[in-house]
Design an enzyme around this catalytic site. Sequence first.
Site, PDB file in Angstrom:
ATOM      1  N   CYS A 120       0.000  -5.237   3.274  1.00  0.00           N
ATOM      2  CA  CYS A 120       0.210  -6.673   3.396  1.00  0.00           C
ATOM      3  C   CYS A 120      -1.050  -7.274   4.003  1.00  0.00           C
ATOM      4  O   CYS A 120      -1.964  -6.557   4.427  1.00  0.00           O
ATOM      5  CB  CYS A 120       1.443  -6.966   4.249  1.00  0.00           C
ATOM      6  SG  CYS A 120       2.051  -8.663   4.079  1.00  0.00           S
ATOM      7  N   CYS A 130       0.944 -13.774   4.220  1.00  0.00           N
ATOM      8  CA  CYS A 130       0.891 -12.496   3.523  1.00  0.00           C
ATOM      9  C   CYS A 130       0.051 -12.533   2.248  1.00  0.00           C
ATOM     10  O   CYS A 130       0.052 -11.561   1.479  1.00  0.00           O
ATOM     11  CB  CYS A 130       2.301 -12.030   3.193  1.00  0.00           C
ATOM     12  SG  CYS A 130       3.360 -11.864   4.658  1.00  0.00           S
ATOM     13  N   LYS A 201      13.111  -8.440   0.867  1.00  0.00           N
ATOM     14  CA  LYS A 201      12.660  -8.776   2.214  1.00  0.00           C
ATOM     15  C   LYS A 201      13.021 -10.233   2.492  1.00  0.00           C
ATOM     16  O   LYS A 201      12.514 -11.139   1.842  1.00  0.00           O
ATOM     17  CB  LYS A 201      11.158  -8.561   2.340  1.00  0.00           C
ATOM     18  CG  LYS A 201      10.599  -8.841   3.729  1.00  0.00           C
ATOM     19  CD  LYS A 201       9.110  -8.547   3.773  1.00  0.00           C
ATOM     20  CE  LYS A 201       8.500  -8.828   5.140  1.00  0.00           C
ATOM     21  NZ  LYS A 201       7.051  -8.534   5.170  1.00  0.00           N
ATOM     22  N   LYS A 254      15.161  -5.210   3.902  1.00  0.00           N
ATOM     23  CA  LYS A 254      14.688  -5.571   5.237  1.00  0.00           C
ATOM     24  C   LYS A 254      15.128  -7.001   5.547  1.00  0.00           C
ATOM     25  O   LYS A 254      14.858  -7.892   4.739  1.00  0.00           O
ATOM     26  CB  LYS A 254      13.160  -5.461   5.281  1.00  0.00           C
ATOM     27  CG  LYS A 254      12.526  -5.818   6.615  1.00  0.00           C
ATOM     28  CD  LYS A 254      11.002  -5.757   6.531  1.00  0.00           C
ATOM     29  CE  LYS A 254      10.384  -6.121   7.887  1.00  0.00           C
ATOM     30  NZ  LYS A 254       8.912  -6.126   7.835  1.00  0.00           N
TER      31      LYS A 254
END
Length: 333
Positions: A120, A130, A201, A254
Site C-alpha cells: 500500500c 493509499c 476492506k 478486514k
Amino acid sequence: MTFPIERHRRLRRTAALRSMVRETILHPDEFIYPIFVTFGTNVKTEIASMPGVFQYSLDRLEEEIKDVIDAGIRSVLLFGIPEHKDAVGTSAFESEGIVQQATRAIKKMAPDMLVVADTCLCEFTDHGHCGLIHHDPVTGVADVDNDSSLEVLVRTAISQAEAGADIIAPSNMMDGFVAAIRAGLDEAGYSHIPIMSYSVKYASAFYGPFREAAQSAPQFGDRKTYQMDPANVREALREADSDVTEGADMLMVKPALAYMDVIKTLKDNFDLPVVAYNVSGEYSMVKAAAASGWIDERKIVMESLLGMKRAGADIIITYHAKDAARWLKEETK
C-alpha cells in the site's frame, strides 16, 4: 429424539469429552503476526494505543523475530515507517526501503519465516492516502486516482518480491489492483509469489490505533471513496469475485469482529483460503478492558479468535498472535 432420551449435556461432562467433540480448533500455524519496522538505531517504541506492540528499528528487529519464533508463529506481516515521504510514495518501492530491508533481514535471520509484505502507499505518501492524488481541474477537489496508482503499486509489489517477500498482500482497494500486480509479478519473474488480497476492506473506525502505529492517517478527507461502506455485504461478494477472476490466491476480510457475516459469506461462496484481519482497534479494546480488570483477556482473546475461525477464517492476522500461540501451547501440556 427428545428429552429424556436425548441429553446434550452428556458430551460436555468432562474436559476430555469436550475436547474430543470440539468442532473448531485453533493452531499457531494459522496466525500471522504484524510487525512495524522503522528507520533509526536502537528503536523499540511502544505504541501508546496498542500496549505490547512496538515499532522496531532494523537493529532491534532480531529480538522480535526470536520472540515470534519462540511463541510458535511462522508468519509475519510487515508494515514500514519510512525515512521520507512524498506525494507519490517513492520510498514504498525503493530497493533500500524500510520494508525491503526488513524483509531481507528477516529472511537472513529466519529463512523459514513466512514474510508477508503489505502493499500500500498510505505509510509512504505525505498525504496519507493509499494512492496518488488527482485534483479536478474544474472543481479543484482532490481524490485518489485509481489507474495511475496501480503503476506505483505494481512497482512496490515487485520490489518487495525482489527483497524476498513470500506473499504480497495489497491493501489499497484500487479497482483492478490484483490483476495489475499479478501481471507485474509474472512479467518480473515472480509467478510463484501468491497474492493475499485485502479483498473486502471496510472504511472502518477500528483502524485508529494502526494509523498511530504506522503514521498513516490521511492528511485530508477520508478513505470512503475506495474502502467499502460498512453497511454493505453484497458488494463484498462483487469485490471478492473480481479478485478471484484477477488472480488472487487468498481473500481477506478486514476488520474481523464486526464482520463475521462477511467472513462466512466469502467462505460459503469461494474456494480460496479466507483471511480475517483482527485489527488494531479490536486489539486495543481488549487490552484496555483487561487493564481495567473488566474482562479476562486470555478468555476473551481465545473466544474471539475461535469465532473468526468458526465463521470461516482459514488464516487470522492478529496482534494477539504471540500470546494466543503460547496459550495454545499451555493447553496441550
